[in-house]
Design an enzyme around this catalytic site. Structure first.
Site, PDB file in Angstrom:
ATOM      1  N   CYS A 269       0.827  -1.197   0.000  1.00 19.79           N
ATOM      2  CA  CYS A 269       0.000   0.000   0.000  1.00 19.79           C
ATOM      3  C   CYS A 269       0.868   1.258   0.000  1.00 19.79           C
ATOM      4  O   CYS A 269       1.878   1.324   0.684  1.00 19.79           O
ATOM      5  CB  CYS A 269      -0.890   0.021   1.225  1.00 19.79           C
ATOM      6  SG  CYS A 269      -1.965  -1.410   1.321  1.00 19.79           S
TER       7      CYS A 269
ATOM      8  N   ARG B 199       5.732  -0.203  -5.904  1.00 18.14           N
ATOM      9  CA  ARG B 199       5.426  -1.152  -4.839  1.00 18.14           C
ATOM     10  C   ARG B 199       4.362  -2.168  -5.245  1.00 18.14           C
ATOM     11  O   ARG B 199       4.173  -3.166  -4.570  1.00 18.14           O
ATOM     12  CB  ARG B 199       4.847  -0.396  -3.635  1.00 18.14           C
ATOM     13  CG  ARG B 199       5.811   0.525  -2.980  1.00 18.14           C
ATOM     14  CD  ARG B 199       5.006   1.551  -2.223  1.00 18.14           C
ATOM     15  NE  ARG B 199       5.817   2.185  -1.224  1.00 18.14           N
ATOM     16  CZ  ARG B 199       5.564   2.169   0.069  1.00 18.14           C
ATOM     17  NH1 ARG B 199       4.514   1.550   0.537  1.00 18.14           N
ATOM     18  NH2 ARG B 199       6.348   2.777   0.898  1.00 18.14           N
TER      19      ARG B 199
ATOM     20  N   TRP C  90      -3.059  -2.797  -1.848  1.00 17.38           N
ATOM     21  CA  TRP C  90      -2.829  -4.180  -2.219  1.00 17.38           C
ATOM     22  C   TRP C  90      -3.700  -4.997  -1.286  1.00 17.38           C
ATOM     23  O   TRP C  90      -3.544  -4.946  -0.075  1.00 17.38           O
ATOM     24  CB  TRP C  90      -1.354  -4.539  -2.055  1.00 17.38           C
ATOM     25  CG  TRP C  90      -0.893  -5.447  -3.127  1.00 17.38           C
ATOM     26  CD1 TRP C  90      -1.675  -6.113  -4.036  1.00 17.38           C
ATOM     27  CD2 TRP C  90       0.446  -5.804  -3.437  1.00 17.38           C
ATOM     28  NE1 TRP C  90      -0.897  -6.843  -4.885  1.00 17.38           N
ATOM     29  CE2 TRP C  90       0.401  -6.684  -4.548  1.00 17.38           C
ATOM     30  CE3 TRP C  90       1.686  -5.480  -2.889  1.00 17.38           C
ATOM     31  CZ2 TRP C  90       1.555  -7.228  -5.107  1.00 17.38           C
ATOM     32  CZ3 TRP C  90       2.814  -6.026  -3.451  1.00 17.38           C
ATOM     33  CH2 TRP C  90       2.755  -6.879  -4.540  1.00 17.38           C
TER      34      TRP C  90
ATOM     35  N   ASN D 135      -2.605   1.562   6.050  1.00 18.10           N
ATOM     36  CA  ASN D 135      -1.678   0.523   5.610  1.00 18.10           C
ATOM     37  C   ASN D 135      -1.424  -0.381   6.805  1.00 18.10           C
ATOM     38  O   ASN D 135      -1.082   0.105   7.876  1.00 18.10           O
ATOM     39  CB  ASN D 135      -0.364   1.200   5.156  1.00 18.10           C
ATOM     40  CG  ASN D 135       0.637   0.203   4.625  1.00 18.10           C
ATOM     41  OD1 ASN D 135       0.311  -0.965   4.425  1.00 18.10           O
ATOM     42  ND2 ASN D 135       1.842   0.669   4.377  1.00 18.10           N
ATOM     43  N   GLY D 136      -1.608  -1.689   6.648  1.00 17.98           N
ATOM     44  CA  GLY D 136      -1.372  -2.610   7.757  1.00 17.98           C
ATOM     45  C   GLY D 136      -2.517  -3.585   7.903  1.00 17.98           C
ATOM     46  O   GLY D 136      -3.318  -3.772   6.982  1.00 17.98           O
TER      47      GLY D 136
ATOM     48  N   GLU E 236      21.583 -19.184   9.382  1.00 21.19           N
ATOM     49  CA  GLU E 236      21.386 -17.861   8.770  1.00 21.19           C
ATOM     50  C   GLU E 236      22.043 -16.763   9.617  1.00 21.19           C
ATOM     51  O   GLU E 236      22.667 -15.844   9.089  1.00 21.19           O
ATOM     52  CB  GLU E 236      19.880 -17.602   8.574  1.00 21.19           C
ATOM     53  CG  GLU E 236      19.505 -16.220   8.079  1.00 21.19           C
ATOM     54  CD  GLU E 236      20.138 -15.798   6.758  1.00 21.19           C
ATOM     55  OE1 GLU E 236      20.794 -16.618   6.104  1.00 21.19           O
ATOM     56  OE2 GLU E 236      19.999 -14.617   6.411  1.00 21.19           O
TER      57      GLU E 236
ATOM     58  N   LYS F 283      25.039 -14.301   8.313  1.00 20.08           N
ATOM     59  CA  LYS F 283      24.959 -12.831   8.337  1.00 20.08           C
ATOM     60  C   LYS F 283      26.207 -12.262   8.990  1.00 20.08           C
ATOM     61  O   LYS F 283      26.783 -11.298   8.510  1.00 20.08           O
ATOM     62  CB  LYS F 283      23.717 -12.337   9.104  1.00 20.08           C
ATOM     63  CG  LYS F 283      22.398 -12.485   8.419  1.00 20.08           C
ATOM     64  CD  LYS F 283      22.150 -11.527   7.282  1.00 20.08           C
ATOM     65  CE  LYS F 283      22.506 -12.074   5.942  1.00 20.08           C
ATOM     66  NZ  LYS F 283      21.703 -13.037   5.261  1.00 20.08           N
TER      67      LYS F 283
ATOM     68  N   GLU G 289      29.465 -12.818   6.710  1.00 19.54           N
ATOM     69  CA  GLU G 289      29.579 -12.134   5.419  1.00 19.54           C
ATOM     70  C   GLU G 289      29.766 -10.622   5.549  1.00 19.54           C
ATOM     71  O   GLU G 289      30.377 -10.016   4.684  1.00 19.54           O
ATOM     72  CB  GLU G 289      28.403 -12.461   4.489  1.00 19.54           C
ATOM     73  CG  GLU G 289      27.074 -11.913   4.921  1.00 19.54           C
ATOM     74  CD  GLU G 289      25.944 -12.324   3.994  1.00 19.54           C
ATOM     75  OE1 GLU G 289      26.176 -12.482   2.790  1.00 19.54           O
ATOM     76  OE2 GLU G 289      24.815 -12.484   4.484  1.00 19.54           O
TER      77      GLU G 289
ATOM     78  N   HIS H 260      28.742 -34.166  19.685  1.00 26.27           N
ATOM     79  CA  HIS H 260      29.434 -35.087  18.777  1.00 26.27           C
ATOM     80  C   HIS H 260      30.695 -34.460  18.188  1.00 26.27           C
ATOM     81  O   HIS H 260      31.181 -34.919  17.157  1.00 26.27           O
ATOM     82  CB  HIS H 260      28.471 -35.540  17.675  1.00 26.27           C
ATOM     83  CG  HIS H 260      27.257 -36.223  18.217  1.00 26.27           C
ATOM     84  ND1 HIS H 260      27.310 -37.459  18.810  1.00 26.27           N
ATOM     85  CD2 HIS H 260      25.969 -35.815  18.326  1.00 26.27           C
ATOM     86  CE1 HIS H 260      26.096 -37.804  19.224  1.00 26.27           C
ATOM     87  NE2 HIS H 260      25.263 -36.809  18.957  1.00 26.27           N
TER      88      HIS H 260
ATOM     89  N   LYS I  19      25.679  -9.137  -5.402  1.00 27.61           N
ATOM     90  CA  LYS I  19      24.264  -9.298  -5.043  1.00 27.61           C
ATOM     91  C   LYS I  19      23.641 -10.458  -5.796  1.00 27.61           C
ATOM     92  O   LYS I  19      22.802 -11.163  -5.271  1.00 27.61           O
ATOM     93  CB  LYS I  19      23.503  -8.001  -5.323  1.00 27.61           C
ATOM     94  CG  LYS I  19      22.060  -8.020  -4.865  1.00 27.61           C
ATOM     95  CD  LYS I  19      21.933  -8.149  -3.358  1.00 27.61           C
ATOM     96  CE  LYS I  19      20.529  -8.363  -2.887  1.00 27.61           C
ATOM     97  NZ  LYS I  19      20.469  -9.022  -1.573  1.00 27.61           N
TER      98      LYS I  19
HETATM   99  C1  F6R Z   1      23.491 -13.937   1.922  1.00 22.88           C
HETATM  100  C2  F6R Z   1      23.123 -13.833   0.540  1.00 22.88           C
HETATM  101  C3  F6R Z   1      23.394 -14.999  -0.364  1.00 22.88           C
HETATM  102  C4  F6R Z   1      22.189 -15.246  -1.265  1.00 22.88           C
HETATM  103  C5  F6R Z   1      22.513 -16.310  -2.308  1.00 22.88           C
HETATM  104  C6  F6R Z   1      21.314 -16.632  -3.181  1.00 22.88           C
HETATM  105  O1  F6R Z   1      23.117 -12.814   2.633  1.00 22.88           O
HETATM  106  O2  F6R Z   1      22.615 -12.843   0.103  1.00 22.88           O
HETATM  107  O3  F6R Z   1      23.705 -16.145   0.359  1.00 22.88           O
HETATM  108  O4  F6R Z   1      21.120 -15.627  -0.478  1.00 22.88           O
HETATM  109  O5  F6R Z   1      23.571 -15.881  -3.119  1.00 22.88           O
HETATM  110  O6  F6R Z   1      20.892 -15.520  -3.892  1.00 22.88           O
HETATM  111  P1  F6R Z   1      19.470 -15.464  -4.540  1.00 22.88           P
HETATM  112  O7  F6R Z   1      18.464 -15.490  -3.455  1.00 22.88           O
HETATM  113  O8  F6R Z   1      19.461 -14.189  -5.338  1.00 22.88           O
HETATM  114  O9  F6R Z   1      19.332 -16.674  -5.421  1.00 22.88           O
END
Ligand code: F6R
Length: 613
Positions: A2, A27, A74, A100-101, A486, A490, A493, A509, A608
């Site tokens: 929204c 959006r 939406w 919105n919400g 995860e 984070k 990286e 183990h 990315k």
């Molecule tokens: C970690 C990260 C990567 C992606 C991976 C897959 O923060 O961004 O591990 O998750 O490269 O990327 P996608 O989701 O674009 O296939």
């Protein structure tokens, strides 16, 4: 997702609002509308479809006057239609709202208001807000007081804008529980409101960001911000740089921080159009899933890389638990080399933010070659993973710019939860009561996420305590085990600190040998079915002199008394808890990295989207 725009000043509000809404079109939305006060009357135009339809309608039937509020919607409660489009006017015709919400308690409110004879003209939760505001106003109090009472009565994560013909010189707006943002734009003799900066940046660069539980009373030459409990707020006025990147980052230092916070809105948007809270049902039209197809499925492979693969591991729990279909998670780079057993009754479900990750695409190709049903959960609209799939779920989170994935992790958790319910429903393996309960729990998600966002300052303190660590073990069990992976990813990286995610039960183990005063242990310990097991894990780490950082449910004294640091999260239904427990870990990694002075948005050696094998 929204979009909201408001204007108070001497000009006609409509063109300013339409222009602003156009800038929020990216959006996505399925209906749009505007309301103004004109000669003491509320006047509304709204329609289903794209903004152009509204513009055409305004061409035939123009709208003059100010102040005004506009909205692109939406759908969450009720189909996308003119009747459900915002703004919504109350029965007295004196108040109008955009929102919105999700109003979590809307069914109760609707019942109470209905019993008083209020007539509802749409299927939305939004409409309850305006009726409630009118009901409060009928007690003879000011518009401001009636709005304040209303904001206190609605539950969940919400942004609300109200106009009243009784006091036609003002807009009253509130942000409650962190449903996305609302920004106040300050002009000369005119003022603005918008859900995002680009909507009003052509008019002013001076902006105030409302925090959760704050409201603003806005006239053309004044603004007053208070908490909804009546405490005065001295807001910081930001001057937004005029370049697109700074405008996009808004009040945040980095895209990653912005995207962490955006998850509240992204999670709301993830539900939009898919969840029918009234019927307790899920709709995922782009998946092309028929009852026949759902019944035929014998096995699901989830394939993805990195963060997306960890999201898939949570999905395995959800789909197996709710839909009772066996699920295997195979990382994208291994799938085609593992000779997976795929036939026409096997789904290969790829998860990808970019939709262009080479290994994930290769896994999809392998699934296709072997005659499987190929699905994807994808963020980038129009990407290959979306195009080549037989059916897909679009993440609806908006672009993710920070290299470390955040909102593209939590959105697919919700997507897979919805998929699991839909599969279970179509296969007939779930009773109505359970289905309704599971669907209803989704209402809680945006608000719970918003509450974690409010604890950022506490997480930052823990980050200061950990800034010099050399390594860290992340432990979790059950559905929160992938959150250990995860959380560790984070940290490594973006802060370049070695971190390892481990299933807590595996510690004995081998890895337990690592634990000493030098090796902190981060235990993901929410109140889920594995809570007790995790408590004994904390005890074992403490017994070996390790520093324990715990993610724990608010009020858990047991954990509080044992751990050296606690990252608190609100209590969540256990199947949805990973969406909540991962949030402080994203914030922790972010703050450790920024304290260490690192380039959070573009960490070394990372891209990315990884389009090579
Ligand atoms: C970690 C990260 C990567 C992606 C991976 C897959 O923060 O961004 O591990 O998750 O490269 O990327 P996608 O989701 O674009 O296939």
């Amino acid at each position: 997702m929204c979009g909201i725009v408001g204007y108070v000043g001497p000009k006609d509000a409509t063109p300013i609002i339409i222009n602003g809404l156009k800038r929020l079109e990216y959006r996505g939305y399925d209906s749009a509308g505007v309301a103004v006060i004109n000669n003491g009357q509320i006047d509304v135009r709204r329609d289903a479809g794209k903004l152009q339809q509204l513009v055409d309608l305004l061409g035939k039937s123009p709208l003059t006057g100010a102040p005004g509020i506009g909205h692109t919607r939406w759908a969450t409660h009720g189909a996308p239609s003119a009747r459900n489009a915002h703004p919504h006017v109350g029965n007295t015709g004196k108040m109008v709202v955009v929102h919105n919400g999700i109003v979590e308690n809307f069914l109760e409110l609707k019942e109470e208001l209905g019993a008083e004879g209020v007539i509802f003209n749409s299927d939305t939760d939004t409409e309850t807000i305006v009726h409630l505001a009118e009901h409060n106003k009928a007690a003879g109090i000011s518009f401001e007081e009636a709005a304040r009472r209303t904001f206190k009565q609605i539950e969940g994560a919400n942004v609300v804008l109200l106009l009243s013909t009784d006091e036609p010189d003002k807009i009253i707006a509130a942000r409650i529980g962190n449903a996305g943002g609302i920004v106040v734009g300050l002009g000369e003799g005119e003022n603005y409101l918008a859900s995002d900066i680009p909507a009003i940046l052509e008019h002013t660069r001076r902006m105030i960001f409302l925090e959760s539980r704050q409201m603003v009373v806005l006239t053309k030459d004044s603004f007053r911000i208070e908490t909804i409990d009546g405490e005065e707020v001295k807001p910081e006025i930001h001057t937004i740089a005029f370049d697109a990147v700074s405008a996009e980052k808004g009040e945040y230092r980095h895209f990653m921080q912005k995207e962490i916070h955006e998850q509240v809105r992204a999670l709301t948007d993830t539900l939009a159009g898919r969840v029918d809270f009234k019927e307790g049902r899920i709709r995922l039209p782009e998946l092309n899933l028929t009852p026949e197809l759902a019944k035929r499925i014998q096995r699901i492979y989830i394939t993805a890389c990195g963060t997306a693969a960890y999201a898939g591991m949570v999905g395995k729990y959800l789909i197996e638990k709710i839909a009772r279909i066996p699920v295997e998670v195979v990382i994208g780079s291994e799938f085609r080399y593992s000779d997976p057993i795929v036939d026409e009754n096997t789904v290969v479900l790829a998860i990808s933010q970019s939709g262009e990750t080479a290994d994930t695409l290769a896994a999809m190709e392998e699934g296709r070659k072997k005659g499987g049903i190929v699905w994807s959960i994808v963020n980038a609209i129009g990407s290959q993973a979306m195009r080549v799939a037989d059916g897909y779920i679009s993440m609806q989170t908006g672009p993710e710019i920070g290299v470390a994935s955040t909102k593209a992790f939590t959105a697919p958790l919700v997507d897979q939860y919805m998929l699991a319910i839909l599969l279970a429903d179509l296969r007939g393996v779930i009773d109505e009561k359970t289905r309704r309960e599971l669907v209803s729990d989704l209402r809680l998600v945006p608000d719970l996420a918003g509450r974690v966002m409010d604890s950022e300052a506490d997480v930052e303190k823990v980050a200061h305590a950990l800034k010099d660590i050399k390594g860290c073990l992340y432990l979790g069990r059950g559905i929160n085990m992938p959150i250990a992976y995860e959380g560790a990813l984070k940290l490594k990286e973006i802060s370049y600190i070695h971190a390892e995610g481990y299933p807590a039960g595996e510690m004995k183990h081998g890895p337990i040998a690592l634990i000493d005063e030098e090796m902190p242990v981060l235990c993901i310990t929410p109140k889920d079915p594995w809570h007790e097991k995790m408590i004994s894990q904390i005890q074992q780490a403490k017994a070996r002199g390790g520093m324990v950082i715990a993610v724990a449910t608010e009020g858990d004294d047991l954990v509080k008394n044992m751990a050296d640091h606690v990252l608190w999260v609100p209590e969540a239904p256990w199947m949805l808890s990973p969406i909540i427990t991962v949030l402080p870990l994203q914030m922790l990694a972010y703050h450790i990295a920024t304290i260490r002075g690192l380039d959070v948005d573009q960490p070394r050696n990372l891209a990315k989207s990884v389009t090579v094998e």
